[in-house]
Design a protein around this motif. Structure first.
Motif, mmCIF file in Angstrom:
data_model
loop_
_atom_site.group_PDB
_atom_site.id
_atom_site.type_symbol
_atom_site.label_atom_id
_atom_site.label_comp_id
_atom_site.label_asym_id
_atom_site.label_seq_id
_atom_site.Cartn_x
_atom_site.Cartn_y
_atom_site.Cartn_z
ATOM 1 N N VAL A 103 -1.505 4.060 -2.146
ATOM 2 C CA VAL A 103 -2.219 3.258 -1.148
ATOM 3 C C VAL A 103 -1.397 2.038 -0.740
ATOM 4 N N LEU A 104 -0.811 1.353 -1.693
ATOM 5 C CA LEU A 104 0.003 0.176 -1.364
ATOM 6 C C LEU A 104 1.234 0.562 -0.549
ATOM 7 N N LEU A 105 1.914 1.642 -0.927
ATOM 8 C CA LEU A 105 3.086 2.092 -0.160
ATOM 9 C C LEU A 105 2.679 2.535 1.247
ATOM 10 N N THR A 106 1.524 3.188 1.370
ATOM 11 C CA THR A 106 1.030 3.587 2.694
ATOM 12 C C THR A 106 0.826 2.370 3.581
ATOM 13 N N LEU A 107 0.186 1.342 3.059
ATOM 14 C CA LEU A 107 -0.073 0.133 3.845
ATOM 15 C C LEU A 107 1.225 -0.599 4.173
ATOM 16 N N ILE A 108 2.201 -0.582 3.242
ATOM 17 C CA ILE A 108 3.484 -1.246 3.495
ATOM 18 C C ILE A 108 4.220 -0.571 4.647
ATOM 19 N N PHE A 109 4.332 0.749 4.630
ATOM 20 C CA PHE A 109 5.029 1.453 5.705
ATOM 21 C C PHE A 109 4.275 1.339 7.020
ATOM 22 N N LEU A 110 2.951 1.324 6.963
ATOM 23 C CA LEU A 110 2.160 1.151 8.178
ATOM 24 C C LEU A 110 2.412 -0.218 8.802
ATOM 25 N N LEU A 111 2.397 -1.263 7.986
ATOM 26 C CA LEU A 111 2.618 -2.621 8.499
ATOM 27 C C LEU A 111 4.044 -2.807 9.011
ATOM 28 N N ARG A 112 5.016 -2.180 8.365
ATOM 29 C CA ARG A 112 6.404 -2.264 8.843
ATOM 30 C C ARG A 112 6.554 -1.587 10.204
#
Length: 329
Positions: free
Chosen positions: A190-199
């Protein structure tokens, strides 16, 4: 009598059957929403694209979760007499695949956002240029979590719960195992998903160095659209789906808290195809095309059924049509 060979009739207890009813009705609704989605998929080639393969994989896990629920429901509702060893195998499958399929969804969405980030930032079609890597990612995502569940059972780190008249479940045996499971099943993906989404969103919003006003406007429109899509989808995903994985290591699924989490999870399954289709312009165009086709069909049918009215002369003395009167003259 030998308990290892005698069969046993497995049925829902009255309490479990009452609790499971809301999930049953939600699952019926989910079947129709998914059916409508996949009909659009079959009818319109424009929505059958490689770039949407992770979304389709995600929705297929939804279908497998529905199939698992209905098989479990029928298995206990039909009062089959099941021998001991097949009964234990069915119980393990019932407990494993619910957790396994929900775990898959978190990593499928992570893979989707990584591919989307590479497409946006590096401007490359990863689905065509990295076909083997994509296939390897699919294989890795599907196999590794299943092996992880098998290892937890073989090592004795999770315990099978098989209460009479209720669904089977797996619970980690220690706090450490529960925290490790929570880390790999929820927090990391979940954290990696949100990081790539925000980038990805940050890259689209950044227009420094771009001179063309048209390109700037196009990127800002794309950024706005992606923000809306992402906020709607991931908000529903986190609100409805998250409680299931957050609570699984700590609560039995048929407990009061576990049932609420399951209901929210199946609500997520029911709305997934609607949200995905409503936020994608390709499906919106497919829906519009289907609506236009139905409208044309209805209008054509009405026009065929309109009766032909023959008007008589004002005096009422002649009942012939104008063509017949002309022939008589």
């Amino acid at each position: 009598m030998d308990n290892q060979t005698d069969c046993e009739i497995i049925v829902w207890s009255q309490q479990a059957f009452t609790i499971i009813k809301p999930i049953f009705y939600i699952s019926i609704i989910a079947v129709f929403t998914h059916l409508f989605f996949w009909i659009q998929f079959l009818l319109y080639p424009s929505v059958r694209q490689r770039s949407m393969q992770w979304l389709y994989a995600y929705l297929i896990t939804d279908l497998l979760l529905l199939a698992r629920f209905f098989l479990s429901y029928i298995y206990r509702y039909s009062s089959f007499c099941i021998p001991h060893h097949p009964r234990i195998i069915i119980c393990y499958c019932e407990a494993i695949f619910d957790n396994y399929l929900n775990l898959l969804q978190s990593y499928i969405l992570l893979a989707l956002n990584i591919c989307r980030y590479l497409q946006i930032v590096h401007n490359r079609n990863v689905y065509s240029l990295n076909t083997r890597l994509i296939l390897s990612a699919h294989l890795f995502i599907y196999v590794l979590p299943l092996l992880g569940h098998v290892m937890l059972i073989r090592r004795g780190w999770s315990h099978l719960q098989n209460p009479p008249g209720d669904a089977c479940d797996l619970l980690p045996t220690s706090l450490l195992v529960r925290l490790v499971f929570l880390l790999f099943s929820y927090l990391i993906p979940v954290l990696l998903t949100l990081i790539f989404l925000l980038r990805s969103l940050n890259y689209i919003r950044n227009t420094d160095g771009i001179q063309s006003r048209e390109i700037v406007d196009a990127r800002l429109r794309h950024h706005r659209q992606l923000v809306i899509q992402s906020c709607v989808f991931y908000s529903l995903w986190l609100i409805l789906w998250s409680p299931h994985l957050l609570l699984f290591p700590f609560y039995y699924k048929s407990s009061r808290v576990g049932i609420v989490a399951q209901i929210m999870n199946y609500m997520s399954i029911a709305v997934d195809p609607v949200v995905i289709a409503a936020l994608d312009v390709r499906f919106l165009n497919a829906w519009k095309s289907s609506g236009d086709h139905v409208d044309r069909h209805v209008r054509r049918k009405r026009s065929v059924n309109i009766p032909i009215i023959v008007l008589s002369s004002p005096t009422g003395s002649s009942k012939h049509t104008p063509e017949e009167n002309f022939d008589r003259k």
